[in-house]
Design an enzyme around this catalytic site. Structure first.
Site, PDB file in Angstrom:
ATOM      1  N   ASP A 144      15.655  97.830  41.803  1.00  0.00           N
ATOM      2  CA  ASP A 144      14.766  96.923  42.527  1.00  0.00           C
ATOM      3  C   ASP A 144      15.632  95.961  43.336  1.00  0.00           C
ATOM      4  O   ASP A 144      16.858  96.128  43.434  1.00  0.00           O
ATOM      5  CB  ASP A 144      13.772  96.230  41.579  1.00  0.00           C
ATOM      6  CG  ASP A 144      14.433  95.192  40.676  1.00  0.00           C
ATOM      7  OD1 ASP A 144      15.666  95.013  40.745  1.00  0.00           O
ATOM      8  OD2 ASP A 144      13.701  94.552  39.894  1.00  0.00           O
ATOM      9  N   CYS A 175      17.877  96.809  37.377  1.00  0.00           N
ATOM     10  CA  CYS A 175      16.983  95.709  37.769  1.00  0.00           C
ATOM     11  C   CYS A 175      17.687  94.422  37.334  1.00  0.00           C
ATOM     12  O   CYS A 175      18.904  94.434  37.128  1.00  0.00           O
ATOM     13  CB  CYS A 175      15.583  95.873  37.179  1.00  0.00           C
ATOM     14  SG  CYS A 175      15.464  95.736  35.385  1.00  0.00           S
ATOM     15  N   THR A 222      17.523  92.738  34.523  1.00  0.00           N
ATOM     16  CA  THR A 222      18.006  92.806  33.130  1.00  0.00           C
ATOM     17  C   THR A 222      18.277  94.229  32.641  1.00  0.00           C
ATOM     18  O   THR A 222      18.849  94.411  31.563  1.00  0.00           O
ATOM     19  CB  THR A 222      16.938  92.231  32.191  1.00  0.00           C
ATOM     20  OG1 THR A 222      15.730  92.986  32.396  1.00  0.00           O
ATOM     21  CG2 THR A 222      16.675  90.768  32.469  1.00  0.00           C
ATOM     22  N   HIS A 259      24.350 109.620  20.396  1.00  0.00           N
ATOM     23  CA  HIS A 259      23.277 109.676  19.398  1.00  0.00           C
ATOM     24  C   HIS A 259      21.901 109.919  20.006  1.00  0.00           C
ATOM     25  O   HIS A 259      21.049 110.524  19.371  1.00  0.00           O
ATOM     26  CB  HIS A 259      23.227 108.372  18.587  1.00  0.00           C
ATOM     27  CG  HIS A 259      24.386 108.216  17.650  1.00  0.00           C
ATOM     28  ND1 HIS A 259      24.371 107.337  16.594  1.00  0.00           N
ATOM     29  CD2 HIS A 259      25.603 108.825  17.604  1.00  0.00           C
ATOM     30  CE1 HIS A 259      25.520 107.409  15.937  1.00  0.00           C
ATOM     31  NE2 HIS A 259      26.289 108.299  16.543  1.00  0.00           N
ATOM     32  N   HIS A 314      20.832 114.198  14.962  1.00  0.00           N
ATOM     33  CA  HIS A 314      20.585 113.556  16.254  1.00  0.00           C
ATOM     34  C   HIS A 314      19.628 114.411  17.087  1.00  0.00           C
ATOM     35  O   HIS A 314      18.701 113.898  17.710  1.00  0.00           O
ATOM     36  CB  HIS A 314      21.892 113.348  17.020  1.00  0.00           C
ATOM     37  CG  HIS A 314      22.828 112.394  16.349  1.00  0.00           C
ATOM     38  ND1 HIS A 314      22.404 111.218  15.770  1.00  0.00           N
ATOM     39  CD2 HIS A 314      24.171 112.445  16.150  1.00  0.00           C
ATOM     40  CE1 HIS A 314      23.448 110.584  15.255  1.00  0.00           C
ATOM     41  NE2 HIS A 314      24.535 111.312  15.464  1.00  0.00           N
TER      42      HIS A 314
END
Ligand code: RB5
Length: 152
Positions: A16, A73, A75, A106, A144
């Protein structure tokens, strides 16, 4: 690109407005690494909605135009949430190389989500390098693979 024995196909990248400057830095890095990149925008500081860019990447990964993705973005949280609404996406918000390594080993994350307001460009570049050069451990640790299968 093949590094550390791992082949990485085309990488889709999108952000963004909060992430477009970091996206340019990471695009350059990917070019230097010899990775083919598709850029889904945005390309200016004009305010946009991060789900639109997560959706563009999801659609490219669904139809095979990109095999991995990088989303940015402010965060790395909102754009990962939007990406993970799509069944084909396993987006991991990573803050350091340990997150990036474990997200691959993982969780078989196929999308790296980064926060342009919460990390500097060098840490972001390190995360990209580790994310693209680390293999999923599902072959050697079936647990996994079983857990990933439960999310499909
Ligand atoms: C945009 O201002 C900001 O809210 C967005 O980039 C992101 O951080 C949301 O998770």
């Amino acid at each position: 690109m093949v590094a550390s024995g791992i082949a990485v196909g085309t990488v889709g990248i999108a952000s963004d407005h909060a992430g477009f400057e970091l996206k340019a830095v990471l695009r350059e890095q990917l070019g230097e690494m010899g990775v083919e990149v598709i850029d889904f925008g945005t390309n200016s500081p004009e305010s946009v909605d991060y789900p639109d860019f997560a959706d563009a990447l999801a659609s490219a990964m669904k139809d095979g135009r990109a095999s991995r993705g990088i989303l940015i973005c402010g965060t790395g949280i909102g754009i990962a949430m939007a990406a993970n609404r799509h069944k084909n996406m396993r987006a991991a918000t990573c803050h350091d190389t340990t997150d990036a390594r474990l997200a691959r080993q993982h969780n078989d994350a196929n999308v790296l989500a980064l926060g342009a307001r919460t990390m500097g460009p060098e840490v972001a570049q390190d995360c990209v390098r580790v994310f693209l050069n680390t293999a999923f451990e599902g072959d050697t640790n079936p647990r996994h693979a079983r857990r990933i299968a439960k999310m499909s």
